[in-house]
Design an enzyme around this catalytic site. Structure first.
Site, PDB file in Angstrom:
ATOM      1  N   SER A  12       0.859  -1.190   0.000  1.00 34.41           N
ATOM      2  CA  SER A  12       0.000   0.000   0.000  1.00 34.41           C
ATOM      3  C   SER A  12       0.890   1.234   0.000  1.00 34.41           C
ATOM      4  O   SER A  12       1.677   1.444   0.932  1.00 34.41           O
ATOM      5  CB  SER A  12      -0.883   0.031   1.247  1.00 34.41           C
ATOM      6  N   HIS A  37      -1.222  -1.360  -4.301  1.00 37.16           N
ATOM      7  CA  HIS A  37      -2.499  -1.025  -3.648  1.00 37.16           C
ATOM      8  C   HIS A  37      -2.532   0.479  -3.360  1.00 37.16           C
ATOM      9  O   HIS A  37      -1.621   1.024  -2.732  1.00 37.16           O
ATOM     10  CB  HIS A  37      -2.609  -1.832  -2.354  1.00 37.16           C
ATOM     11  N   ASP A  39      -4.623   3.609  -1.808  1.00 38.71           N
ATOM     12  CA  ASP A  39      -5.670   3.943  -0.844  1.00 38.71           C
ATOM     13  C   ASP A  39      -6.182   5.366  -1.044  1.00 38.71           C
ATOM     14  O   ASP A  39      -5.468   6.338  -0.768  1.00 38.71           O
ATOM     15  CB  ASP A  39      -5.117   3.796   0.579  1.00 38.71           C
ATOM     16  N   MET A  41      -8.764   8.178   0.127  1.00 34.57           N
ATOM     17  CA  MET A  41      -9.580   8.550   1.301  1.00 34.57           C
ATOM     18  C   MET A  41     -10.095   9.971   1.150  1.00 34.57           C
ATOM     19  O   MET A  41      -9.368  10.839   0.659  1.00 34.57           O
ATOM     20  CB  MET A  41      -8.731   8.466   2.570  1.00 34.57           C
ATOM     21  N   HIS A  70      -8.348   1.169  -3.913  1.00 39.36           N
ATOM     22  CA  HIS A  70      -9.269   0.971  -2.785  1.00 39.36           C
ATOM     23  C   HIS A  70      -9.906   2.313  -2.456  1.00 39.36           C
ATOM     24  O   HIS A  70      -9.242   3.199  -1.906  1.00 39.36           O
ATOM     25  CB  HIS A  70      -8.445   0.427  -1.605  1.00 39.36           C
ATOM     26  N   MET A  72     -12.005   4.571  -0.335  1.00 45.85           N
ATOM     27  CA  MET A  72     -12.629   4.792   0.973  1.00 45.85           C
ATOM     28  C   MET A  72     -13.296   6.154   0.888  1.00 45.85           C
ATOM     29  O   MET A  72     -12.844   7.147   1.506  1.00 45.85           O
ATOM     30  CB  MET A  72     -11.563   4.719   2.082  1.00 45.85           C
ATOM     31  N   MET A 141     -11.331  -5.934   5.613  1.00 47.03           N
ATOM     32  CA  MET A 141     -10.508  -4.975   6.363  1.00 47.03           C
ATOM     33  C   MET A 141     -10.216  -5.545   7.749  1.00 47.03           C
ATOM     34  O   MET A 141     -11.147  -5.894   8.486  1.00 47.03           O
ATOM     35  CB  MET A 141     -11.243  -3.638   6.537  1.00 47.03           C
ATOM     36  N   GLY A 146      -8.705   4.054   7.301  1.00 44.76           N
ATOM     37  CA  GLY A 146      -8.402   5.469   7.493  1.00 44.76           C
ATOM     38  C   GLY A 146      -6.931   5.744   7.708  1.00 44.76           C
ATOM     39  O   GLY A 146      -6.441   6.801   7.333  1.00 44.76           O
ATOM     40  N   PHE A 147      -6.236   4.780   8.297  1.00 41.11           N
ATOM     41  CA  PHE A 147      -4.840   5.021   8.644  1.00 41.11           C
ATOM     42  C   PHE A 147      -4.013   3.759   8.467  1.00 41.11           C
ATOM     43  O   PHE A 147      -4.512   2.653   8.690  1.00 41.11           O
ATOM     44  CB  PHE A 147      -4.727   5.497  10.100  1.00 41.11           C
ATOM     45  N   GLY A 148      -2.759   3.965   8.122  1.00 44.78           N
ATOM     46  CA  GLY A 148      -1.818   2.858   8.102  1.00 44.78           C
ATOM     47  C   GLY A 148      -1.264   2.631   9.499  1.00 44.78           C
ATOM     48  O   GLY A 148      -1.497   3.427  10.419  1.00 44.78           O
ATOM     49  N   GLY A 149      -0.564   1.531   9.671  1.00 45.94           N
ATOM     50  CA  GLY A 149       0.160   1.289  10.910  1.00 45.94           C
ATOM     51  C   GLY A 149      -0.691   0.915  12.103  1.00 45.94           C
ATOM     52  O   GLY A 149      -0.238   1.010  13.242  1.00 45.94           O
ATOM     53  N   ASP A 176      -6.659  -6.400   4.262  1.00 44.30           N
ATOM     54  CA  ASP A 176      -6.075  -5.062   4.285  1.00 44.30           C
ATOM     55  C   ASP A 176      -6.039  -4.549   5.726  1.00 44.30           C
ATOM     56  O   ASP A 176      -7.093  -4.326   6.333  1.00 44.30           O
ATOM     57  CB  ASP A 176      -6.922  -4.141   3.402  1.00 44.30           C
ATOM     58  N   GLY A 177      -4.817  -4.367   6.236  1.00 45.25           N
ATOM     59  CA  GLY A 177      -4.648  -3.759   7.543  1.00 45.25           C
ATOM     60  C   GLY A 177      -3.872  -4.622   8.514  1.00 45.25           C
ATOM     61  O   GLY A 177      -4.263  -5.755   8.803  1.00 45.25           O
ATOM     62  N   GLY A 178      -2.735  -4.090   8.965  1.00 44.52           N
ATOM     63  CA  GLY A 178      -1.968  -4.775  10.004  1.00 44.52           C
ATOM     64  C   GLY A 178      -1.281  -6.051   9.549  1.00 44.52           C
ATOM     65  O   GLY A 178      -0.945  -6.900  10.392  1.00 44.52           O
ATOM     66  N   GLY A 198       1.256  -2.121   4.076  1.00 41.57           N
ATOM     67  CA  GLY A 198       1.851  -0.796   3.947  1.00 41.57           C
ATOM     68  C   GLY A 198       3.114  -0.709   4.769  1.00 41.57           C
ATOM     69  O   GLY A 198       4.236  -0.854   4.271  1.00 41.57           O
ATOM     70  N   SER A 199       2.927  -0.517   6.081  1.00 43.41           N
ATOM     71  CA  SER A 199       4.065  -0.339   6.984  1.00 43.41           C
ATOM     72  C   SER A 199       5.072  -1.471   6.871  1.00 43.41           C
ATOM     73  O   SER A 199       6.286  -1.234   6.850  1.00 43.41           O
ATOM     74  CB  SER A 199       3.578  -0.277   8.434  1.00 43.41           C
TER      75      SER A 199
HETATM   76  C1  DX5 Z   1      -6.251   1.446   5.744  1.00 44.53           C
HETATM   77  C2  DX5 Z   1      -5.741   1.152   4.351  1.00 44.53           C
HETATM   78  C3  DX5 Z   1      -4.658   0.125   4.310  1.00 44.53           C
HETATM   79  C4  DX5 Z   1      -3.431   0.526   5.004  1.00 44.53           C
HETATM   80  C5  DX5 Z   1      -2.659  -0.692   5.418  1.00 44.53           C
HETATM   81  O1  DX5 Z   1      -7.291   2.319   5.666  1.00 44.53           O
HETATM   82  O2  DX5 Z   1      -6.763   0.685   3.525  1.00 44.53           O
HETATM   83  O3  DX5 Z   1      -4.356  -0.233   2.970  1.00 44.53           O
HETATM   84  O4  DX5 Z   1      -2.624   1.333   4.227  1.00 44.53           O
HETATM   85  O5  DX5 Z   1      -1.581  -0.228   6.132  1.00 44.53           O
HETATM   86  P1  DX5 Z   1      -0.776  -1.126   7.150  1.00 44.53           P
HETATM   87  O6  DX5 Z   1      -0.228  -2.290   6.359  1.00 44.53           O
HETATM   88  O7  DX5 Z   1       0.277  -0.206   7.638  1.00 44.53           O
HETATM   89  O8  DX5 Z   1      -1.730  -1.575   8.206  1.00 44.53           O
HETATM   90 ZN    ZN Z   2      -6.423  -0.277   1.434  1.00 46.69          ZN
END
Ligand code: DX5
Ligand code: ZN
Length: 232
Positions: A12, A37, A39, A41, A70, A72, A141, A146-149, A176-178, A198-199
């Site tokens: 991401s 990917h 994102d 928003m 994606h 959002m 999800m 809304g946020f990475g990490g 998607d996420g974590g 992402g992270s």
């Molecule tokens: C969250 C995003 C994810 C996010 C994943 O709203 O849709 O794609 O970037 O980030 P990590 O891998 O850092 O959880």
């Molecule tokens: Zn995403």
């Protein structure tokens, strides 16, 4: 895009250098990323703003493979054509984004793009069976968007139920996420084939240190593939 359930790692770019998207996309692809990917928003459907179709169009020439967008955002329908024109291969909309997800998925398919359906952590599978003929991907999800990490929410039972619901249909299950080398195996075992990270992909590296990205991607992939015994 030929359909396969092999594990795909989708970095991401939310965790990439926003001033250097072109090089970041080229670098992670060269280092083994399967999809990119993206994102989007809107500060309304989710409490954060990233970018829109113009940025997707700018990124497109730097992505050789699949650009997985994606959304959002709410509403979705007025912007589908813009993201299709920007070169998305897959356009994913949230089931929670409005009352007419069926129409939204039809509209995405009508552009000739693959259609994705995203589900927030608090959303069940009710209604999904009526959408299976309209989707190429379902994104579960594992954080609130809304946020990475953020920390991974273990939704294994939902993913397993979704995998059973999909059966033999050519529908990807994306998580998607974590996602990390620790959480990827849990989701691979539950039936996921696309892992957004992402992270865990971008941490510690930059486009100037491509090996770091490569190692991060290989570590996640290896953990996921080992968990399913390379059986895909
Ligand atoms: C969250 C995003 C994810 C996010 C994943 O709203 O849709 O794609 O970037 O980030 P990590 O891998 O850092 O959880
Ligand atoms: Zn995403």
């Amino acid at each position: 895009m030929t359909f396969s359930r092999a594990i795909k790692i989708a970095p991401s770019i939310l965790a990439a250098d926003f001033a250097n998207f072109g090089a970041e996309c080229r670098t992670v692809e060269a280092q083994g990323a399967d999809w990119i990917h993206v994102d989007v928003m809107d500060g309304h459907f989710v409490p954060n703003i990233t970018f829109g179709p113009a940025t997707c169009a700018a990124i497109r020439p730097h992505v050789r493979g699949v650009m997985d967008v994606h959304l959002m955002i709410a509403p979705v329908d007025p912007y589908i054509a813009a993201f299709a024109d920007a070169g998305a291969d897959i356009i994913t909309a949230h089931i929670e984004a409005g009352p007419h997800i069926h129409r939204t998925l039809q509209a995405i398919r009508a552009t000739g793009k693959k259609a994705g359906l995203a589900l927030n952590p608090g959303t069940g599978l009710d209604g999904v069976e009526h959408l299976l003929d309209l989707v190429d991907l379902i994104c579960v999800m594992t954080v609130n968007p809304g946020f990475g990490g953020q920390s991974f929410i273990d939704l294994s039972s939902k993913v397993r139920a979704l995998r059973a619901l999909i059966g033999d249909r050519p529908i990807h299950i994306e998580i998607d996420g974590g996602i990390t080398p620790q959480t990827a195996p849990i989701m691979a075992r539950a039936g996921a084939d696309v892992l957004v990270a992402g992270s865990a992909v971008f941490k510690g590296g930059s486009a100037d240190t491509p090996d770091v990205y490569g190692q991060n991607i290989r570590t996640i992939r290896h953990a996921a593939e080992t968990a399913i015994g390379h059986l895909v």
